[in-house]
Design a protein around this motif. Structure first.
Motif, PDB file in Angstrom:
ATOM      1  N   VAL A  11       0.839  -1.194   0.000  1.00 42.61           N
ATOM      2  CA  VAL A  11       0.000   0.000   0.000  1.00 42.61           C
ATOM      3  C   VAL A  11       0.877   1.248   0.000  1.00 42.61           C
ATOM      4  O   VAL A  11       0.586   2.242  -0.677  1.00 42.61           O
ATOM      5  N   SER A  12       1.985   1.183   0.716  1.00 38.58           N
ATOM      6  CA  SER A  12       2.915   2.316   0.723  1.00 38.58           C
ATOM      7  C   SER A  12       3.429   2.618  -0.678  1.00 38.58           C
ATOM      8  O   SER A  12       3.518   3.776  -1.091  1.00 38.58           O
ATOM      9  N   MET A  13       3.784   1.563  -1.416  1.00 39.27           N
ATOM     10  CA  MET A  13       4.293   1.788  -2.770  1.00 39.27           C
ATOM     11  C   MET A  13       3.222   2.429  -3.649  1.00 39.27           C
ATOM     12  O   MET A  13       3.512   3.316  -4.449  1.00 39.27           O
ATOM     13  N   GLN A  14       1.977   1.987  -3.475  1.00 39.75           N
ATOM     14  CA  GLN A  14       0.913   2.586  -4.291  1.00 39.75           C
ATOM     15  C   GLN A  14       0.657   4.037  -3.888  1.00 39.75           C
ATOM     16  O   GLN A  14       0.246   4.847  -4.719  1.00 39.75           O
TER      17      GLN A  14
ATOM     18  N   THR B 172     -11.569 -20.241   3.248  1.00 40.50           N
ATOM     19  CA  THR B 172     -12.624 -19.643   2.435  1.00 40.50           C
ATOM     20  C   THR B 172     -12.493 -18.131   2.413  1.00 40.50           C
ATOM     21  O   THR B 172     -12.573 -17.487   1.365  1.00 40.50           O
ATOM     22  N   TYR B 173     -12.247 -17.558   3.579  1.00 41.41           N
ATOM     23  CA  TYR B 173     -12.091 -16.104   3.660  1.00 41.41           C
ATOM     24  C   TYR B 173     -10.874 -15.658   2.859  1.00 41.41           C
ATOM     25  O   TYR B 173     -10.899 -14.679   2.130  1.00 41.41           O
ATOM     26  N   TYR B 174      -9.787 -16.436   2.990  1.00 45.83           N
ATOM     27  CA  TYR B 174      -8.526 -16.080   2.341  1.00 45.83           C
ATOM     28  C   TYR B 174      -8.704 -15.955   0.834  1.00 45.83           C
ATOM     29  O   TYR B 174      -8.284 -14.986   0.213  1.00 45.83           O
ATOM     30  N   LEU B 175      -9.355 -16.958   0.260  1.00 45.84           N
ATOM     31  CA  LEU B 175      -9.539 -16.925  -1.195  1.00 45.84           C
ATOM     32  C   LEU B 175     -10.657 -15.973  -1.603  1.00 45.84           C
ATOM     33  O   LEU B 175     -10.571 -15.298  -2.617  1.00 45.84           O
ATOM     34  N   GLY B 176     -11.701 -15.921  -0.793  1.00 46.61           N
ATOM     35  CA  GLY B 176     -12.859 -15.094  -1.133  1.00 46.61           C
ATOM     36  C   GLY B 176     -12.520 -13.620  -1.198  1.00 46.61           C
ATOM     37  O   GLY B 176     -13.117 -12.861  -1.963  1.00 46.61           O
ATOM     38  N   THR B 177     -11.543 -13.218  -0.414  1.00 47.14           N
ATOM     39  CA  THR B 177     -11.183 -11.797  -0.373  1.00 47.14           C
ATOM     40  C   THR B 177      -9.896 -11.512  -1.139  1.00 47.14           C
ATOM     41  O   THR B 177      -9.311 -10.456  -0.999  1.00 47.14           O
ATOM     42  N   ALA B 178      -9.477 -12.477  -1.971  1.00 38.95           N
ATOM     43  CA  ALA B 178      -8.139 -12.386  -2.568  1.00 38.95           C
ATOM     44  C   ALA B 178      -7.902 -11.109  -3.357  1.00 38.95           C
ATOM     45  O   ALA B 178      -6.782 -10.628  -3.445  1.00 38.95           O
ATOM     46  N   GLU B 179      -8.970 -10.554  -3.910  1.00 36.78           N
ATOM     47  CA  GLU B 179      -8.750  -9.363  -4.727  1.00 36.78           C
ATOM     48  C   GLU B 179      -8.208  -8.214  -3.885  1.00 36.78           C
ATOM     49  O   GLU B 179      -7.449  -7.392  -4.377  1.00 36.78           O
ATOM     50  N   PHE B 180      -8.584  -8.191  -2.619  1.00 31.94           N
ATOM     51  CA  PHE B 180      -8.082  -7.101  -1.780  1.00 31.94           C
ATOM     52  C   PHE B 180      -6.583  -7.233  -1.514  1.00 31.94           C
ATOM     53  O   PHE B 180      -5.811  -6.335  -1.866  1.00 31.94           O
ATOM     54  N   PRO B 181      -6.156  -8.360  -0.893  1.00 33.46           N
ATOM     55  CA  PRO B 181      -4.710  -8.451  -0.643  1.00 33.46           C
ATOM     56  C   PRO B 181      -3.872  -8.515  -1.919  1.00 33.46           C
ATOM     57  O   PRO B 181      -2.667  -8.303  -1.882  1.00 33.46           O
ATOM     58  N   SER B 182      -4.484  -8.809  -3.067  1.00 32.81           N
ATOM     59  CA  SER B 182      -3.733  -8.755  -4.321  1.00 32.81           C
ATOM     60  C   SER B 182      -3.460  -7.321  -4.738  1.00 32.81           C
ATOM     61  O   SER B 182      -2.614  -7.073  -5.587  1.00 32.81           O
ATOM     62  N   GLY B 183      -4.216  -6.416  -4.148  1.00 32.66           N
ATOM     63  CA  GLY B 183      -4.024  -5.011  -4.489  1.00 32.66           C
ATOM     64  C   GLY B 183      -4.941  -4.530  -5.593  1.00 32.66           C
ATOM     65  O   GLY B 183      -4.738  -3.450  -6.143  1.00 32.66           O
ATOM     66  N   PHE B 184      -5.963  -5.329  -5.912  1.00 33.12           N
ATOM     67  CA  PHE B 184      -6.790  -5.002  -7.073  1.00 33.12           C
ATOM     68  C   PHE B 184      -8.157  -4.412  -6.723  1.00 33.12           C
ATOM     69  O   PHE B 184      -8.969  -4.162  -7.597  1.00 33.12           O
ATOM     70  N   MET B 185      -8.450  -4.237  -5.413  1.00 30.03           N
ATOM     71  CA  MET B 185      -9.765  -3.742  -5.023  1.00 30.03           C
ATOM     72  C   MET B 185      -9.842  -2.224  -5.053  1.00 30.03           C
ATOM     73  O   MET B 185     -10.933  -1.654  -5.107  1.00 30.03           O
ATOM     74  N   THR B 186      -8.688  -1.576  -4.987  1.00 31.56           N
ATOM     75  CA  THR B 186      -8.683  -0.109  -4.945  1.00 31.56           C
ATOM     76  C   THR B 186      -9.470   0.459  -6.114  1.00 31.56           C
ATOM     77  O   THR B 186      -9.234   0.087  -7.264  1.00 31.56           O
ATOM     78  N   GLN B 187     -10.423   1.339  -5.803  1.00 33.45           N
ATOM     79  CA  GLN B 187     -11.193   2.001  -6.863  1.00 33.45           C
ATOM     80  C   GLN B 187     -11.355   3.456  -6.487  1.00 33.45           C
ATOM     81  O   GLN B 187     -11.982   3.774  -5.479  1.00 33.45           O
ATOM     82  N   TYR B 188     -10.780   4.328  -7.287  1.00 37.28           N
ATOM     83  CA  TYR B 188     -10.836   5.747  -6.990  1.00 37.28           C
ATOM     84  C   TYR B 188     -12.166   6.331  -7.432  1.00 37.28           C
ATOM     85  O   TYR B 188     -12.738   5.937  -8.441  1.00 37.28           O
ATOM     86  N   GLU B 189     -12.611   7.305  -6.657  1.00 30.59           N
ATOM     87  CA  GLU B 189     -13.877   7.987  -6.938  1.00 30.59           C
ATOM     88  C   GLU B 189     -13.705   8.988  -8.077  1.00 30.59           C
ATOM     89  O   GLU B 189     -12.588   9.442  -8.338  1.00 30.59           O
TER      90      GLU B 189
END
Lengths: 641, 641
Positions: free
Chosen positions: B360-363, B425-442
């Motif tokens: 997150v720091s790098m982003q 289940t939680y680990y895989l279900g939320t994978a998009e977040f820890p992958s760094g792909f959930m960020t969506q700017y307004e």
């Protein structure tokens, strides 16, 4: 990449700790060396990188140029060379900057108007059809940079001695310690003009087509006297030619071009055929001006054209097809071990059309390097060095033959071409050769026979080990089995297990126990005090999925302890069954016996032996022939080291 | 990699020619700079690498440490970070040395004997499920090395100024040229003890959890006061624990461990949960000896154990979940553009359990860098800098929320766990977040609205551009479209063509003509004298197979001339249809309209706009909002530059 086990590595793990002669390596050329490499081209620099893995030896590279090569001529990189780069640690980097040959297109006269060229065939290039690695174009200068880095970062910290010219050599007495006296002259730097001599155990001539080392040992080029002339240019252009960025062969009424896009996205190279050189030409062809080369290119490309904005490099050269009569200094009929060797252009020259020269030169170096290392460190008998000429001279001859055939096919006049698909068919049909995968060494002290070949059809004895994906048991990651074989001078013994699971009685377990016995071949040929895997890197591949392989039940020879902390190396145990991350099973892909099979692979990645797990006597005999014993025989039942 | 077109590049093409402030860059800190970066951690060094692409600006990085970081704490690398490394040119190298997380296993008490742990779930890790890039572990120190290299090899030749401490700052007058006065002190090297001040246009605090820049601008950490303690150790061991080389979460009666194998094949890291820290603990927990941490680890691992051979690094630390109340120096309600920014740990702290912090720091740095570059070079209005806080603060809050949920799930006592598969289940279900792909700017001046989202479902506006394979028309090679977007500070405009072929009348051709018009947005926002693609890198993707795309008929805006020779860049034209070397069609993979669609992507790889080819007025309005005009309006019909 494995590291941290000899202490925490904070910086680039590609920098290996200096050792032996790499610690406080003198800047000045010493008077006595183990190996003197003459020339820093592709064969010489690969050899330097390889010798850097033998830090107990003193290896120096002399080069008459005063520094790094700024611009090289060769640029074709076959998949076998990329495999080799992987073993030396820089494949991924050179791939990122190279041009990838995806296609090979063919152009010929338009039947409707033969003064105009049209595309006659599109051919998918062979790179990815035949290998996990691509077929690349990248300048020789960059290849040398990467080998120079590997040489400099290896334990022996080898760097070329620039500005030093080879003058001559005398082999004094083949039995003495440093029998080769080499006379050198400084031709750049503060010592310019000074002469001196160096005593070496072995000398390798990597000094190109006009090799002085070749001359010094009285070897001569043999082959056709016919010379063919080429104009070649690396140019940046404005053009409407649609295949400017695709490799293609153009055969027009106005002549022929071999067109090679270069790395970087803009530059391309054109080889323009200037035809056979008359016997009385006296190199006049070399005076062909660049304007004339460009004019010819445009005539051939019609109706397309190039407007040359910059010529990065150009040359006119003549080349014949020649192989030197011997690749070492042993005269025919003389029964002694060699002291001086020739590699690369010093012993084989040919056209550039098939993009082979640099590749074959590098394999010369890869073939010779470990042999020098093993003989000089006492692992192997000096007779091993006789196999260099025996193995590489036939390869050079095959190269000449292939190149001659390919060149003459490409040099055909349009009228001689009945089927425009001819060239495309030949190009793909023979792809294994230009990929570098056809080389097959004959049986010798380091290549066994094919008695048991049926147990591993996909690993032909004498050919290079073809990699396949397996699963690393320790971490469940897919890995290319062959990519674990780095150019570290070690032999690999791959044990493909029989059916039983870990912990069960099996042929594999019996074989492993035999191999690891106090009087077994591994200990016999590994120097006292060295890590158990210092000479033989022994790996096992189970048939089960990785989840079913119990690491703790894997025989110890596959989990050796090494390094100052005596840590177990967990990366020698693999699983063949397809997993979540792999689709293939190496047993199926390489036609391996489900009763298990042992595949022995040399440090230069060539398959040395294929044996059943039960053939311990045969394996013992093979290793006894290839290696010298390092320890006194151990009485049965005595404790291992 | 594109090079040679500004002159032949003999050496490493990763070394860009020095330009502007990179030519004869002074070793000493100047008194006046454009950007002062405080701290050389992941955010600071990414920012340095990014600013190195803006050589007309003076950027310096001060770091109180006296040199390179030898050993960092963070090590988790999400796929989004590997994408980012690719943009900065070192993904393939860091992948070669990192540990690849193939699996995430879960361990819990054996129901038959709860004092013993058993594996309760094996989960394929999400890396390759969600991206063409892996999920890696590699030490922060190496990440910093690579960014330092990118900063040093970029045109501005930026290197950190080590041994210089930030003392304080004053923002004098936000309208002046260099309004920020920064007081610094030399704490290493020959000038130790000397103090001085630097005037900067902008200051970025990348100085960690105890940020002095944060303190200087009066920002405060907000969040739970509760502190959780962790013992962490990087160790080399002898062990019978089967998952030593696999990432796993262990929840035993004796406590919990997060286990992370490290790069190099031997070392692993264990986070041992030491529980909530009492309010009156006063950091006593930090005195927990390493022997106690090892003892706890062994208690948790029972019936397995570790025999620690070497501790490479260990620490005990407490951490809460906190976000700073603002990421810049603009007080709430104050209507001015910011001058000072906070990134990384300086504005968000949390546990290490989800392996997110460094990513997150790098982003943060990637988000801010191009904005500073564009404002300072006059391409964009200073108001652009307001979007940094607006975009990154919500991401930090999401991170805290995710980390809190994940941490509490992992901290559950075994008795609280009804379904052992829960975590998996939680680990895989939320994978998009820890992958760094959930960020969506307004929506903002640099993010459009979702009006036309249906034309490109796979490129959500505000999320990062997901790459897909296409075929490069010029050479027929498969390439990842997104990998052509390097971190060079340029915007990308991808025109996905409508159905007609090249040369035919089409919406694409009309759009291209409009875009490239003398009074069109590309020329309006590109400085006079700069290459036509200096600000907007405009690419086209045709629906046809690459063999059917006629380069000469492709509109000129996709084949701009650049560099001193005015050569046409041939690498902006792509084909979507599957070919010999690709299996996918980006139109299908990303749900793109076959009537064509324009996708505008920011320099930090976030999708800024999705528009139909016909919506030229909307695109014009968007670009007018995001950029400043660079030229006087051109009368219709006048000759372009």
């Amino acid at each position: 990449m494995q590291f941290h086990h000899h202490g925490y590595v904070s910086g680039d793990p590609r920098v290996q700790p200096a050792a032996g002669t790499g610690v406080n390596r003198p800047d000045d050329l010493p008077g006595v060396v183990d190996v003197l490499i003459v020339g820093s081209g592709p064969a010489g620099m690969l050899l330097a990188a390889q010798m850097s893995q033998f830090p107990s030896l003193t290896t120096r590279v002399i080069e008459r140029r005063d520094g790094r090569l700024p611009l090289g001529q060769a640029d074709g990189i076959q998949p076998r060379s990329v495999e080799t780069f992987q073993a030396f640690g820089f494949a991924e980097r050179i791939m990122a900057e190279a041009y990838n040959i995806g296609w090979m297109n063919f152009w010929g006269p338009d039947p409707a108007d033969p003064s105009r060229i049209v595309r006659t065939a599109r051919t998918e290039d062979y790179g990815y059809k035949i290998s996990e690695y691509p077929h690349l174009i990248v300048n020789q200068a960059r290849v040398l940079d990467y080998f120079a880095e590997a040489a400099a970062l290896g334990p022996a910290r080898i760097a070329p001695d620039y500005g030093v010219e080879f003058v001559g050599l005398t082999v004094h007495d083949a039995d003495a310690g440093h029998p080769v006296e080499v006379r050198v002259r400084h031709v750049a730097g503060p010592r310019t003009g000074q002469e001196g001599s160096i005593r070496a155990r072995y000398v390798v001539g990597c000094d190109g087509a006009r090799s002085r080392v070749r001359e010094a040992i009285g070897r001569t080029h043999v082959g056709s006297a016919a010379q063919h002339a080429w104009g070649v240019m690396d140019v940046l252009v404005d053009t409407d030619f649609p295949d400017w960025r695709i490799k293609c062969a153009i055969s027009a009424e106005a002549g022929a071009i071999l067109h090679i896009p270069r790395e970087g996205g803009y530059l391309s190279r054109m080889y323009i055929d200037l035809g056979e050189v008359a016997a009385d030409d006296n190199h006049r062809v070399r005076e062909t001006p660049i304007q004339e080369i460009i004019r010819r290119a445009n005539a051939i490309l019609h109706p397309y054209s190039i407007d040359v904005k910059q010529v990065a490099w150009h040359s006119v050269y003549e080349v014949g097809h020649r192989v030197t009569d011997g690749f070492d200094d042993v005269a025919p009929g003389d029964d002694r071990d060699p002291r001086v060797f020739l590699t690369g252009d010093a012993c084989h020259t040919h056209s550039a059309k098939a993009g082979q020269g640099m590749n074959v030169s590098m394999q010369d170096g890869f073939n010779l390097g470990w042999k020098l290392g093993h003989v000089l460190t006492g692992l192997a008998p000096a007779s091993l060095l006789r196999t260099y000429d025996a193995e590489r001279k036939p390869v050079a001859q095959q190269l000449i033959d292939f190149d001659r055939e390919w060149s003459s096919l490409m040099a055909r006049k349009p009228a001689e071409i009945s089927d425009p698909q001819d060239l495309a068919t030949y190009y793909l049909g023979t792809a294994e050769f230009p990929s570098g995968f056809m080389t097959q060494y004959e049986p010798s002290q380091v290549v066994g026979d094919a008695t048991h070949q049926a147990l591993a059809e996909g690993f032909p004895v004498g050919k290079r080990f073809t990699s396949s994906e397996v699963v690393k048991v320790a971490d469940g990651n897919p890995v290319h089995l062959g990519h674990h074989a780095r150019a570290d001078g070690r032999w690999r013994i791959y044990a493909f297990a029989d059916r039983p699971a870990t912990g069960e009685q099996s042929a594999l377990a019996e074989w492993a126990e035999w191999l690891n016995a106090p009087d077994g071949p591994v200990r016999r040929h590994t120097p006292t005090g060295a890590d158990l895997d210092a000479v033989f890197d022994v790996k096992v591949i189970y048939q089960q999925p990785f989840e079913e392989v119990v690491l703790a039940a894997v025989p110890e020879v596959f989990r050796p302890r090494s390094g100052p902390l005596g840590l177990i190396d967990p990366e020698k145990v693999f699983a063949a069954a397809p997993s979540a991350w792999t689709r293939t099973d190496i047993f199926d892909e390489r036609g391996l016996s489900r009763d298990g099979v042992v595949v022995v692979v040399r440090p230069d990645q060539y398959v040395a032996a294929v044996l059943p797990l039960s053939a311990t006597a045969e394996l013992d005999a093979f290793l006894t022939g290839a290696f010298l014993p390092q320890r006194e025989p151990v009485a049965a039942g005595a404790a291992p080291r």
